[in-house]
Design an enzyme around this catalytic site. Structure first.
Site, PDB file in Angstrom:
ATOM      1  N   CYS A 131       0.843  -1.192   0.000  1.00 55.93           N
ATOM      2  CA  CYS A 131       0.000   0.000   0.000  1.00 55.93           C
ATOM      3  C   CYS A 131       0.881   1.246   0.000  1.00 55.93           C
ATOM      4  CB  CYS A 131      -0.920   0.036   1.222  1.00 55.93           C
ATOM      5  SG  CYS A 131      -1.917   1.546   1.223  1.00 55.93           S
ATOM      6  N   GLY A 218      -6.838   1.689 -12.500  1.00 57.33           N
ATOM      7  CA  GLY A 218      -7.740   1.826 -13.651  1.00 57.33           C
ATOM      8  C   GLY A 218      -7.040   1.483 -14.960  1.00 57.33           C
TER       9      GLY A 218
END
Lengths: 302, 264
Positions: A131, A218
């Site tokens: 992360c 994305g």
């Protein structure tokens, strides 16, 4: 013609190779009215830590060309609530459950892994060492190959379920990181997590995201992800779960041809809450159209 | 919640940059005042849906009305929609305004700053339906001024006494909605509000000072709109039952919060 879409990863059978990317689907609860969770290969839950995490200040998200940035900061209610609420909810569904585990320190990862050891509803663990939005832990473990190997082996010693190490793309050589996870004993690897990015609101002379940087996801990152999945899967023998901008069955097939045994849909769940069902259908149609009878024919075929 | 392709029935301009678009959708039978929908764009590079509050719903006709200000790509595209166009729509999302809290209140005040007016118009209609007489309701509507135009104010007249304010003094009280509340000596015993953050902070302060409840509608950038991504949180005074930290989801626990419960 029927197509066999099932795959096996570290001894766990998946009815099809499609799951969500951690953090884009909660624990499936919020999406269950749009997507029949029973039809998914697995539900990958949002990162969970030993105690509740507050996450980052807002704004936490920004739209970018063909994608988005986020810096949620792994807000989560902690393992106690997760087990009681989220795992109980998932007990009613016929799908694999992969729990994404996060921590600031090795001890925190281990604490969560140990708490999950007795949970039969959990088929696999995914260790979030990638992360980009928390200051300690997360990416710090996933960008140094020695630390990655060390945390992998520590987790493996305590884990009762097979371990997937989720890798960061924010490294010079993804093959080295894949090898480090394998050397530490990982049963599988998943990639890519988001790419560290920045967006500036020029009229207000401010960062678009309060955390200044965020993770880019994305379709914008898909070609980068496909390349990294290809590199990683050719560097190790353990299975690879591929993700990064998947929107359709064709995108999923691309990742599988690059070497992924399974795939995850991330940001596109936000665009279309029924995205994963369409991806499963799309893989099936591709197979029918091109005469593929068993999905294994395409895994790593190029 | 419904996720479907909805058809545009009507689209009109109300003021500079402010549009009213009516959709045919099943959401009309499910929604209440204060809730919103997530609308997709037609672009393949603008992938997130846009949260837009519902201004009104006709459940018999199966129509909802959205009134919004053009603020970027999505709303610009929507403003150019023609009858028969269709958009991906998801909703209704969020909790909505608590209409029942107004039941025994004598002086109900609705405060709208600019494009905060649409959900409050829906609320005023719901309050009337719940038996609230016009005499008990005051709507203070603030606008930017003569160049930006005023909108929806005439529609509020049916449900409430309307007080206008504008930044340049071209309409109503010269100043903010809070200036208008003071100048007109409005003494509410409950407030419902939607508008810019600065205005909501002032509403929160006013409610605290008077010791009355205020329900405010917040906005934040959203990705999923259904409570999964945790992108749209607000700091809260108490730990909420979902997050177990002091960060509630605006899309799910909100967008309407009791003012004293949120740290804005």
């Amino acid at each position: 013609m029927s197509v066999d879409l099932s795959v096996t990863i570290a001894g766990t059978v998946f009815k099809n190779p499609v799951m969500d990317a951690s953090g884009t689907f909660g624990s499936g609860m919020e999406y269950a009215e749009f997507t029949d969770l029973n039809r998914l290969g697995a539900v990958v839950t949002k990162g969970v830590s030993n105690v509740p995490w507050e996450g980052n200040p807002t704004p936490r998200i920004a739209e970018t060309p063909s994608g988005m940035m986020n810096a949620i900061g792994l807000q989560n209610p902690g393992i106690d609530v997760f087990i009681k609420r989220d795992l109980s909810f998932l007990s009613d569904f016929d799908t694999n459950v992969i729990v994404n585990v996060c921590g600031h320190t090795e001890e925190e990862y281990i604490e969560v892994v140990e708490r999950l050891a007795g949970e039969s509803r959990v088929q696999m663990l995914e260790i979030n060492v990638s992360c980009p939005n928390v200051r300690t832990g997360g990416i710090a473990f996933g960008t140094d190959k020695r630390m990655l190997e060390r945390v992998t082996s520590l987790v493996k010693k305590k884990a009762k379920q097979p371990v997937i190490m989720k890798l960061s793309p924010n490294v010079t050589d993804i093959s080295e990181m894949a090898k480090a996870a394998e050397a530490g004993g990982a049963d599988a690897i998943s990639l890519i997590n988001t790419l560290m990015a920045m967006k500036i609101d020029i009229y207000n002379r401010k960062f678009a995201i309060a955390n200044r940087t965020g993770g880019l996801s994305g379709p914008a990152i898909r070609p980068v992800a496909v390349r990294m999945v290809y590199d990683a899967s050719h560097a190790v023998k353990i299975p690879v779960i591929g993700m990064g901008g998947i929107t359709s069955g064709e995108d999923a097939v691309e990742f599988m041809m690059a070497g992924a045994s399974a795939v995850a849909v991330g940001m596109y769940n936000f665009h279309d809450p029924e995205a994963m069902i369409k991806v499963i259908g799309g893989i099936e149609s591709f197979c029918v159209k091109t005469g593929v009878k068993d999905i294994h024919e395409i895994i790593g075929c190029i | 919640m419904i996720n479907e392709k909805a058809t545009v029935i009507k689209n009109e301009k109300l003021a500079t940059g402010v549009y009213s678009t009516v959709f045919k959708t099943g959401i009309a039978g499910l929604c209440r005042a204060g809730q919103f929908v997530m609308i997709g764009t037609k672009s393949d590079s603008r992938l997130l849906r846009r949260p837009i509050s519902i201004c009104g719903a006709d459940s018999e006709a199966g129509e909802i009305r959205l009134v919004y200000r053009v603020a970027g790509y999505g709303t610009e595209e929507l403003s150019r929609a023609e009858k028969g166009d269709s958009f991906e729509i998801l909703g209704p999302s969020g909790n909505g305004f608590p209409v029942d809290k107004a039941e025994n209140r004598e002086r109900i005040l609705l405060i709208a700053g600019g494009i905060g007016a649409p959900p409050l118009l829906y609320l005023s209609r719901a309050l009337k339906k719940a038996g609230t007489e016009r005499e008990r309701m005051t709507a203070v509507l603030g606008y930017r001024g003569v160049n930006a135009g005023i909108f929806l104010n005439k529609e509020f007249e049916e449900y409430a006494e309307v007080v206008l304010s504008s930044d340049d003094g071209s309409t109503g009280v010269h100043g903010t909605v809070m200036d208008a509340v003071r100048e007109k000596e409005i003494l509410p015993d409950i407030i419902y509000a939607c508008g810019p953050l600065r205005m909501l902070k002032a509403v929160k302060a006013l409610a605290a000072e008077k010791g009355i409840p205020a329900y405010i509608s917040l906005e934040e950038r959203m990705a999923c709109g259904v409570g999964a991504c945790l992108g749209c949180t607000v700091k809260t005074r108490h730990t909420d039952s979902h997050s177990h930290v002091n960060n509630a989801r605006i899309c799910t626990e909100g967008p309407v919060f009791e003012a004293e419960e949120v740290e804005i």
